[in-house]
Design a protein around this motif. Structure first.
Motif, PDB file in Angstrom:
ATOM      1  N   HIS A 291      42.370  47.047  29.353  1.00  0.00           N
ATOM      2  CA  HIS A 291      42.715  47.038  30.782  1.00  0.00           C
ATOM      3  C   HIS A 291      44.124  46.494  30.989  1.00  0.00           C
ATOM      4  O   HIS A 291      44.372  45.699  31.892  1.00  0.00           O
ATOM      5  CB  HIS A 291      41.699  46.246  31.604  1.00  0.00           C
ATOM      6  CG  HIS A 291      40.323  46.815  31.559  1.00  0.00           C
ATOM      7  ND1 HIS A 291      40.000  47.997  32.184  1.00  0.00           N
ATOM      8  CD2 HIS A 291      39.200  46.378  30.944  1.00  0.00           C
ATOM      9  CE1 HIS A 291      38.718  48.256  31.966  1.00  0.00           C
ATOM     10  NE2 HIS A 291      38.219  47.290  31.211  1.00  0.00           N
ATOM     11  N   ALA A 292      45.024  46.895  30.099  1.00  0.00           N
ATOM     12  CA  ALA A 292      46.466  46.610  30.180  1.00  0.00           C
ATOM     13  C   ALA A 292      46.876  45.182  29.821  1.00  0.00           C
ATOM     14  O   ALA A 292      48.014  44.791  30.074  1.00  0.00           O
ATOM     15  CB  ALA A 292      47.021  46.985  31.545  1.00  0.00           C
ATOM     16  N   HIS A 293      45.977  44.371  29.237  1.00  0.00           N
ATOM     17  CA  HIS A 293      46.383  43.039  28.805  1.00  0.00           C
ATOM     18  C   HIS A 293      45.682  42.647  27.506  1.00  0.00           C
ATOM     19  O   HIS A 293      44.656  43.220  27.151  1.00  0.00           O
ATOM     20  CB  HIS A 293      46.162  41.987  29.905  1.00  0.00           C
ATOM     21  CG  HIS A 293      44.758  41.916  30.395  1.00  0.00           C
ATOM     22  ND1 HIS A 293      44.302  42.633  31.475  1.00  0.00           N
ATOM     23  CD2 HIS A 293      43.706  41.201  29.937  1.00  0.00           C
ATOM     24  CE1 HIS A 293      43.017  42.365  31.661  1.00  0.00           C
ATOM     25  NE2 HIS A 293      42.641  41.513  30.744  1.00  0.00           N
TER      26      HIS A 293
ATOM     27  N   SER B  58      46.500  37.444  31.186  1.00  0.00           N
ATOM     28  CA  SER B  58      47.241  38.485  31.888  1.00  0.00           C
ATOM     29  C   SER B  58      48.127  37.880  32.969  1.00  0.00           C
ATOM     30  O   SER B  58      47.892  36.760  33.419  1.00  0.00           O
ATOM     31  CB  SER B  58      46.294  39.507  32.511  1.00  0.00           C
ATOM     32  OG  SER B  58      45.566  38.939  33.564  1.00  0.00           O
TER      33      SER B  58
ATOM     34  N   TYR C  14      53.429  43.259  24.845  1.00  0.00           N
ATOM     35  CA  TYR C  14      53.001  42.789  26.172  1.00  0.00           C
ATOM     36  C   TYR C  14      53.787  41.533  26.557  1.00  0.00           C
ATOM     37  O   TYR C  14      54.327  41.438  27.658  1.00  0.00           O
ATOM     38  CB  TYR C  14      51.495  42.504  26.166  1.00  0.00           C
ATOM     39  CG  TYR C  14      50.989  41.944  27.467  1.00  0.00           C
ATOM     40  CD1 TYR C  14      50.529  42.789  28.475  1.00  0.00           C
ATOM     41  CD2 TYR C  14      50.964  40.573  27.703  1.00  0.00           C
ATOM     42  CE1 TYR C  14      50.076  42.286  29.679  1.00  0.00           C
ATOM     43  CE2 TYR C  14      50.515  40.052  28.905  1.00  0.00           C
ATOM     44  CZ  TYR C  14      50.066  40.911  29.890  1.00  0.00           C
ATOM     45  OH  TYR C  14      49.618  40.402  31.087  1.00  0.00           O
TER      46      TYR C  14
END
Length: 84
Positions: free
Chosen positions: A40-42, A56, A8
């Motif tokens: 949730h993508a982070h 994020s 990430y």
């Protein structure tokens, strides 16, 4: 640092990657018992199955998020602040 968090962070532009790396290191240092997941993508750290802290990329910069900030008994943790 967790491999998914490294991935990430590596996807961020250089100035944001530096902030993300610093946040991940500090969170790991302060919460070594926390489970680390991409949620949730982070990156988010979980304590006893509950999300506690994460960060994020937001439009103005990197956002540091606390869930249940009042439970941490620290004043001011309910405030969202962007870095970078």
């Amino acid at each position: 640092m967790d491999p998914e968090t490294l991935k990430y962070n590596a996807q961020q532009e250089p100035r944001h990657k530096e902030v993300c790396d610093m946040l991940a290191q500090e969170i790991d240092r302060c919460l070594p018992e926390a489970e680390n997941k991409i949620w949730h993508a982070h990156p988010v750290r979980f304590l006893e199955g509950n999300p506690s802290v994460g960060f994020s990329k937001k439009k103005p910069g990197i956002g540091l998020m606390f869930w249940s900030g009042a439970d941490l008994e620290e004043p001011g943790l309910m405030i969202w602040h962007a870095i970078g």
